[in-house]
Design a protein around this motif. Sequence first.
Motif, PDB file in Angstrom:
ATOM      1  N   THR A 154      29.237 -10.121 -11.351  1.00 44.21           N
ATOM      2  CA  THR A 154      28.233  -8.940 -11.375  1.00 44.21           C
ATOM      3  C   THR A 154      27.027  -9.719 -11.341  1.00 44.21           C
ATOM      4  O   THR A 154      26.909 -10.712 -11.791  1.00 44.21           O
ATOM      5  N   ALA A 155      26.112  -9.097 -10.496  1.00 44.95           N
ATOM      6  CA  ALA A 155      24.892  -9.514 -10.447  1.00 44.95           C
ATOM      7  C   ALA A 155      24.101  -9.672 -11.765  1.00 44.95           C
ATOM      8  O   ALA A 155      23.930  -8.644 -12.630  1.00 44.95           O
ATOM      9  N   VAL A 156      23.383 -10.839 -12.060  1.00 44.11           N
ATOM     10  CA  VAL A 156      22.870 -10.714 -13.370  1.00 44.11           C
ATOM     11  C   VAL A 156      21.542  -9.928 -13.183  1.00 44.11           C
ATOM     12  O   VAL A 156      20.851 -10.080 -12.461  1.00 44.11           O
ATOM     13  N   GLU A 157      21.450  -8.937 -14.374  1.00 46.57           N
ATOM     14  CA  GLU A 157      20.148  -8.240 -14.212  1.00 46.57           C
ATOM     15  C   GLU A 157      18.962  -8.838 -14.432  1.00 46.57           C
ATOM     16  O   GLU A 157      18.147  -8.465 -13.899  1.00 46.57           O
ATOM     17  N   ASP A 158      18.727  -9.647 -15.363  1.00 51.65           N
ATOM     18  CA  ASP A 158      17.558 -10.258 -15.969  1.00 51.65           C
ATOM     19  C   ASP A 158      17.718 -11.719 -15.929  1.00 51.65           C
ATOM     20  O   ASP A 158      18.091 -12.231 -17.008  1.00 51.65           O
ATOM     21  N   PRO A 159      17.208 -12.343 -14.775  1.00 48.73           N
ATOM     22  CA  PRO A 159      17.693 -14.083 -14.888  1.00 48.73           C
ATOM     23  C   PRO A 159      16.733 -14.498 -16.002  1.00 48.73           C
ATOM     24  O   PRO A 159      17.152 -15.613 -16.313  1.00 48.73           O
ATOM     25  N   TRP A 160      15.783 -13.850 -16.424  1.00 53.50           N
ATOM     26  CA  TRP A 160      14.880 -14.490 -17.625  1.00 53.50           C
ATOM     27  C   TRP A 160      15.777 -15.005 -18.839  1.00 53.50           C
ATOM     28  O   TRP A 160      15.369 -15.535 -19.600  1.00 53.50           O
ATOM     29  N   THR A 161      16.663 -13.840 -18.958  1.00 55.50           N
ATOM     30  CA  THR A 161      17.814 -14.162 -20.040  1.00 55.50           C
ATOM     31  C   THR A 161      18.403 -15.541 -20.086  1.00 55.50           C
ATOM     32  O   THR A 161      18.665 -16.367 -21.186  1.00 55.50           O
ATOM     33  N   ILE A 162      18.734 -15.953 -18.915  1.00 55.54           N
ATOM     34  CA  ILE A 162      19.409 -17.087 -18.758  1.00 55.54           C
ATOM     35  C   ILE A 162      18.257 -18.420 -18.881  1.00 55.54           C
ATOM     36  O   ILE A 162      18.505 -19.548 -19.290  1.00 55.54           O
ATOM     37  N   VAL A 163      17.046 -18.307 -18.491  1.00 54.47           N
ATOM     38  CA  VAL A 163      16.106 -19.190 -18.424  1.00 54.47           C
ATOM     39  C   VAL A 163      15.899 -19.552 -19.876  1.00 54.47           C
ATOM     40  O   VAL A 163      15.728 -20.541 -20.454  1.00 54.47           O
ATOM     41  N   ALA A 164      16.084 -18.355 -20.775  1.00 52.57           N
ATOM     42  CA  ALA A 164      15.908 -18.591 -22.235  1.00 52.57           C
ATOM     43  C   ALA A 164      16.740 -19.410 -22.791  1.00 52.57           C
ATOM     44  O   ALA A 164      16.858 -20.202 -23.674  1.00 52.57           O
ATOM     45  N   GLN A 165      18.281 -19.053 -22.418  1.00 55.46           N
ATOM     46  CA  GLN A 165      19.510 -19.876 -22.657  1.00 55.46           C
ATOM     47  C   GLN A 165      19.207 -21.370 -22.345  1.00 55.46           C
ATOM     48  O   GLN A 165      19.729 -22.128 -23.244  1.00 55.46           O
ATOM     49  N   PHE A 166      18.877 -21.477 -21.253  1.00 58.69           N
ATOM     50  CA  PHE A 166      18.431 -23.243 -20.852  1.00 58.69           C
ATOM     51  C   PHE A 166      17.619 -23.733 -21.926  1.00 58.69           C
ATOM     52  O   PHE A 166      17.733 -24.728 -22.260  1.00 58.69           O
ATOM     53  N   LYS A 167      16.427 -23.213 -22.185  1.00 59.58           N
ATOM     54  CA  LYS A 167      15.384 -23.431 -23.262  1.00 59.58           C
ATOM     55  C   LYS A 167      15.984 -23.753 -24.422  1.00 59.58           C
ATOM     56  O   LYS A 167      15.853 -24.834 -25.262  1.00 59.58           O
ATOM     57  N   GLN A 168      17.047 -22.802 -24.981  1.00 61.87           N
ATOM     58  CA  GLN A 168      17.300 -22.973 -26.230  1.00 61.87           C
ATOM     59  C   GLN A 168      18.493 -24.252 -26.374  1.00 61.87           C
ATOM     60  O   GLN A 168      18.380 -24.782 -27.233  1.00 61.87           O
ATOM     61  N   ALA A 169      19.163 -24.758 -25.267  1.00 63.14           N
ATOM     62  CA  ALA A 169      20.055 -25.592 -25.007  1.00 63.14           C
ATOM     63  C   ALA A 169      19.253 -27.019 -24.906  1.00 63.14           C
ATOM     64  O   ALA A 169      19.507 -27.773 -25.606  1.00 63.14           O
ATOM     65  N   ALA A 170      18.031 -26.858 -24.465  1.00 64.25           N
ATOM     66  CA  ALA A 170      17.109 -27.789 -24.585  1.00 64.25           C
ATOM     67  C   ALA A 170      16.607 -28.427 -26.012  1.00 64.25           C
ATOM     68  O   ALA A 170      16.628 -29.415 -26.476  1.00 64.25           O
ATOM     69  N   LEU A 171      16.205 -27.257 -26.494  1.00 67.17           N
ATOM     70  CA  LEU A 171      15.937 -27.485 -28.071  1.00 67.17           C
ATOM     71  C   LEU A 171      17.093 -27.964 -28.936  1.00 67.17           C
ATOM     72  O   LEU A 171      17.217 -28.738 -29.721  1.00 67.17           O
ATOM     73  N   ASN A 172      18.498 -27.607 -28.871  1.00 70.29           N
ATOM     74  CA  ASN A 172      19.431 -27.944 -29.319  1.00 70.29           C
ATOM     75  C   ASN A 172      19.811 -29.393 -29.110  1.00 70.29           C
ATOM     76  O   ASN A 172      20.233 -30.354 -29.750  1.00 70.29           O
ATOM     77  N   ALA A 173      19.440 -29.780 -27.828  1.00 71.82           N
ATOM     78  CA  ALA A 173      19.806 -31.097 -27.174  1.00 71.82           C
ATOM     79  C   ALA A 173      18.632 -32.192 -27.914  1.00 71.82           C
ATOM     80  O   ALA A 173      19.023 -33.146 -28.370  1.00 71.82           O
ATOM     81  N   LYS A 174      17.585 -31.468 -28.243  1.00 70.52           N
ATOM     82  CA  LYS A 174      16.271 -32.406 -28.848  1.00 70.52           C
ATOM     83  C   LYS A 174      16.850 -32.561 -30.440  1.00 70.52           C
ATOM     84  O   LYS A 174      16.602 -33.440 -30.828  1.00 70.52           O
ATOM     85  N   GLN A 175      17.301 -31.585 -31.014  1.00 74.30           N
ATOM     86  CA  GLN A 175      17.902 -31.661 -32.228  1.00 74.30           C
ATOM     87  C   GLN A 175      18.821 -32.649 -32.579  1.00 74.30           C
ATOM     88  O   GLN A 175      18.959 -33.240 -33.585  1.00 74.30           O
ATOM     89  N   ALA A 176      19.812 -32.783 -31.458  1.00 72.55           N
ATOM     90  CA  ALA A 176      20.881 -33.694 -31.384  1.00 72.55           C
ATOM     91  C   ALA A 176      20.429 -35.143 -31.021  1.00 72.55           C
ATOM     92  O   ALA A 176      21.354 -36.010 -31.302  1.00 72.55           O
ATOM     93  N   GLY A 177      19.165 -35.152 -30.630  1.00 69.30           N
ATOM     94  CA  GLY A 177      18.857 -36.542 -30.570  1.00 69.30           C
ATOM     95  C   GLY A 177      18.713 -37.220 -29.114  1.00 69.30           C
ATOM     96  O   GLY A 177      18.327 -38.422 -28.865  1.00 69.30           O
ATOM     97  N   PHE A 178      19.076 -36.368 -28.089  1.00 65.23           N
ATOM     98  CA  PHE A 178      18.987 -36.813 -26.593  1.00 65.23           C
ATOM     99  C   PHE A 178      17.774 -37.172 -26.404  1.00 65.23           C
ATOM    100  O   PHE A 178      16.802 -36.687 -26.696  1.00 65.23           O
ATOM    101  N   ASP A 179      17.764 -38.346 -25.631  1.00 64.12           N
ATOM    102  CA  ASP A 179      16.626 -39.160 -25.155  1.00 64.12           C
ATOM    103  C   ASP A 179      15.626 -38.024 -24.228  1.00 64.12           C
ATOM    104  O   ASP A 179      14.474 -37.640 -24.332  1.00 64.12           O
TER     105      ASP A 179
END
Length: 383
Positions: A154-179
């Motif tokens: 299915t074509a993604v309706e709003d790609p900004w929602t996935i951009v936000a998921q990437f940002k949250q994943a980065a925040l989680n990676a930072k919390q986990a201590g990744f360099d």
Amino acid sequence: MATRPILRTIQVGAHTLKNCVGMAALTRNRAPSTYPTDLMKEYYVQRTNAALIVSEGILITRQGTEWPNAPGIWDEKHIAGWKNIVAGVHEAGSKIYAQLWHLRRAAHPDAPEQKLAGVPVYAPSAIAARGGKSSSLENRAGVPVDEIDLSKPTAVEDPWTIVAQFKQAALNAKQAGFDEVELHGAGGYLVNQFLDSGSNKRTDQWGGNVENRSSFGLEVLKALTEVFGRGVGAKLVPGGGFGDVGMPLQETLETYSYFISEADKPNLAYICLMRYGPKMDFEYEAGVPRATKHDVVASYRHLIKNAKAFVNVDVTPEEGDQLISESKADAIFIGFDWVTHSDLVKRIKDGKPFDNAPAFHLLQAGQDEDWSKGYTDYPPASY
């Protein structure tokens, strides 16, 4: 005696790395129900003679992955598991980046994790990837695209929602201590799909011309740098092939020249250029390789002016020395040889061969097997 180029220290982003040999992301699917384990910690700590370890692809949201038991980073239990691994890598004296991974049309609707997700398989456009055959690696294990055609997404309706998921994943990676983090922009996965004119037929701001097709990946990189600053890498595969992506040569050159030039502006830590490799080239029509074969280093390295340029795919230590000496790369990533040689850099320093034979059937974990086999049991070099 002069230190050989690949063994010199190098500054990448905010970090001084002890050599120029990085360990590329290697999917090993030892994370039951997507959660990292102590066995995974043992695996990564064994390989800390690498200057920089890039984790296996980490799912930023629940998806029907090509490999079961791939790890995620979307909840607190994931963060705790990765924090344990990162602490071990740091204690052993290396750096580790989280490779952030979003499959989309490469996901399969019948995979258990996709069913648990309860959402459709999305893609830039409603175009399925074809199932193909590897053109050179007969014993490749656990890659369903060798066997099936993926259902129409299915074509993604709003790609900004996935951009936000990437940002949250980065925040989680930072919390986990990744360099730092690395954006997986290769493999026929989501960023790659948006860049490719064959998989992206959108007519809005995210598709059409080169600039629009590049916008999704560039916005994701922007979001990641908002979390990590200069601590962001990007992995790109201009030639395509895997995942049923790839464009005509001139369109490939135009697309990736623009994307790399724009991505380099925020001063990323590095851009990793994946060269053509027959192991990652698939045939979707009998006798017709999918990839757009061209000299990736010659075509794009000169466009990387701020980030460090890493080169990956079938790079030997000797070729790495030459690439660095000729300024065709700042550093290299080695992939598959790290699977079978946890002491890879020590072997380079001591002139020892890469002589452990791979157990191909154990590259991906089976449901009933001892998951340490073919994972943490390869022996170091003998002396």
